[in-house]
Design a protein around this motif. Structure first.
Motif, mmCIF file in Angstrom:
data_model
loop_
_atom_site.group_PDB
_atom_site.id
_atom_site.type_symbol
_atom_site.label_atom_id
_atom_site.label_comp_id
_atom_site.label_asym_id
_atom_site.label_seq_id
_atom_site.Cartn_x
_atom_site.Cartn_y
_atom_site.Cartn_z
ATOM 1 N N UNK A 21 0.825 -1.207 0.000
ATOM 2 C CA UNK A 21 0.000 0.000 0.000
ATOM 3 C C UNK A 21 0.858 1.256 0.000
ATOM 4 N N UNK A 22 1.955 1.230 0.780
ATOM 5 C CA UNK A 22 2.872 2.374 0.796
ATOM 6 C C UNK A 22 3.487 2.600 -0.574
ATOM 7 N N UNK A 23 3.883 1.506 -1.223
ATOM 8 C CA UNK A 23 4.494 1.611 -2.550
ATOM 9 C C UNK A 23 3.493 2.185 -3.554
ATOM 10 N N UNK A 24 2.264 1.684 -3.491
ATOM 11 C CA UNK A 24 1.234 2.163 -4.415
ATOM 12 C C UNK A 24 0.961 3.648 -4.199
ATOM 13 N N UNK A 25 0.907 4.083 -2.931
ATOM 14 C CA UNK A 25 0.657 5.497 -2.647
ATOM 15 C C UNK A 25 1.802 6.357 -3.193
ATOM 16 N N UNK A 26 3.026 5.878 -3.017
ATOM 17 C CA UNK A 26 4.179 6.628 -3.521
ATOM 18 C C UNK A 26 4.106 6.794 -5.033
ATOM 19 N N UNK A 27 3.711 5.739 -5.725
ATOM 20 C CA UNK A 27 3.620 5.824 -7.187
ATOM 21 C C UNK A 27 2.536 6.812 -7.610
ATOM 22 N N UNK A 28 1.425 6.829 -6.878
ATOM 23 C CA UNK A 28 0.348 7.777 -7.197
ATOM 24 C C UNK A 28 0.813 9.207 -6.929
ATOM 25 N N UNK A 29 1.524 9.406 -5.812
ATOM 26 C CA UNK A 29 2.045 10.741 -5.482
ATOM 27 C C UNK A 29 2.988 11.232 -6.579
ATOM 28 N N UNK A 30 3.844 10.352 -7.078
ATOM 29 C CA UNK A 30 4.764 10.733 -8.157
ATOM 30 C C UNK A 30 3.988 11.146 -9.405
ATOM 31 N N UNK A 31 2.910 10.422 -9.693
ATOM 32 C CA UNK A 31 2.091 10.766 -10.861
ATOM 33 C C UNK A 31 1.415 12.123 -10.664
ATOM 34 N N UNK A 32 0.915 12.377 -9.457
ATOM 35 C CA UNK A 32 0.283 13.661 -9.161
ATOM 36 C C UNK A 32 1.289 14.792 -9.284
ATOM 37 N N UNK A 33 2.502 14.564 -8.812
ATOM 38 C CA UNK A 33 3.553 15.579 -8.937
ATOM 39 C C UNK A 33 3.773 15.951 -10.395
ATOM 40 N N UNK A 34 3.802 14.948 -11.257
ATOM 41 C CA UNK A 34 3.975 15.209 -12.677
ATOM 42 C C UNK A 34 2.822 16.003 -13.266
ATOM 43 N N UNK A 35 1.607 15.671 -12.850
ATOM 44 C CA UNK A 35 0.425 16.382 -13.350
ATOM 45 C C UNK A 35 0.418 17.843 -12.930
#
Length: 214
Positions: A21-35
């Motif tokens: 779950x932590x890994x998945x959240x980190x990946x989503x955060x990285x995507x949001x940062x890009x957006x």
């Protein structure tokens, strides 16, 4: 022995699920940062942003961590958003607290050091025992709903002018802290989904704007 083996399996499974779950959240955060056109900042397990180490938030608990941090800017305001984590208690009373925080760093701001949080029963007990809480007779609803503290009461009262008090009376309960150029916004023990971070930033800017004279 079977019971012990089952308990061990459950503990391992819980650990693996937590890591996933932590890994998945980190990946989503990285995507949001890009957006958002922000950058994602890798952080160590014990990292806490130097700008908020002296905040009331960081005075609670232990093992403070700030992770999944994204950073950007709008005009002269530096923006940081991340997951703040700390631990209280031990043994069966041990609790991990997680909340998403927004840090705005504006060179034009010179806020007095203050902490504003929704008032709860513990605060009311503290008030009864004589601990400081800055109230405003002109805005009783504000004083009822919020606990406002800080070392320089005169400067804080000058900052919380009538329109600021009215704003907090008529909007949702949240926590804010001022420290010179730094403004901290969060909801107590609320970890916001990364997809909602844009909305969180917008709200933080709206609250921060209340303290700007221009």
């Amino acid at each position: 022995m079977d019971l012990l083996r089952l308990m061990a399996v459950l503990i391992v499974a819980a650990f693996v699920i937590s890591k996933c779950l932590d890994y998945r959240r980190t990946q989503i955060v990285k995507a949001v940062a890009g957006q958002l056109g922000f950058i994602y900042q890798e952080t160590s397990a014990q990292f806490v942003d130097s700008r908020i180490r002296q905040s009331t938030l960081c005075s609670k608990g232990r093992d403070h961590r700030l992770k999944n941090v994204i950073k950007g800017h709008l005009n002269d305001i530096k923006i940081s958003v991340g997951d703040y984590v700390y631990i209280t208690g031990s043994g069966r009373s041990r609790a991990t607290h997680r909340q998403t925080i927004v840090i705005l760093d504006c060179s034009r701001s010179c806020l007095p050091r203050f902490s504003l949080t929704p008032e709860n029963i513990l605060h009311k007990i503290s008030n009864f025992l004589g601990y400081a809480d800055i109230n405003f007779s002109s805005h009783p609803e504000f004083s009822k709903r919020y606990r406002l503290t800080g070392p320089d009461e005169r400067a804080i009262r000058a900052c919380f002018v009538p329109n600021v008090l009215t704003f907090f009376e008529t909007h949702g309960s949240f926590c804010v802290e001022g420290m010179g150029s730094v403004f901290l916004y969060y909801k107590r023990d609320y970890a916001c989904q990364p997809q909602e971070w844009q909305k969180l930033i917008n709200t933080a800017f709206r609250v921060h704007k209340q303290f700007q004279s221009d």
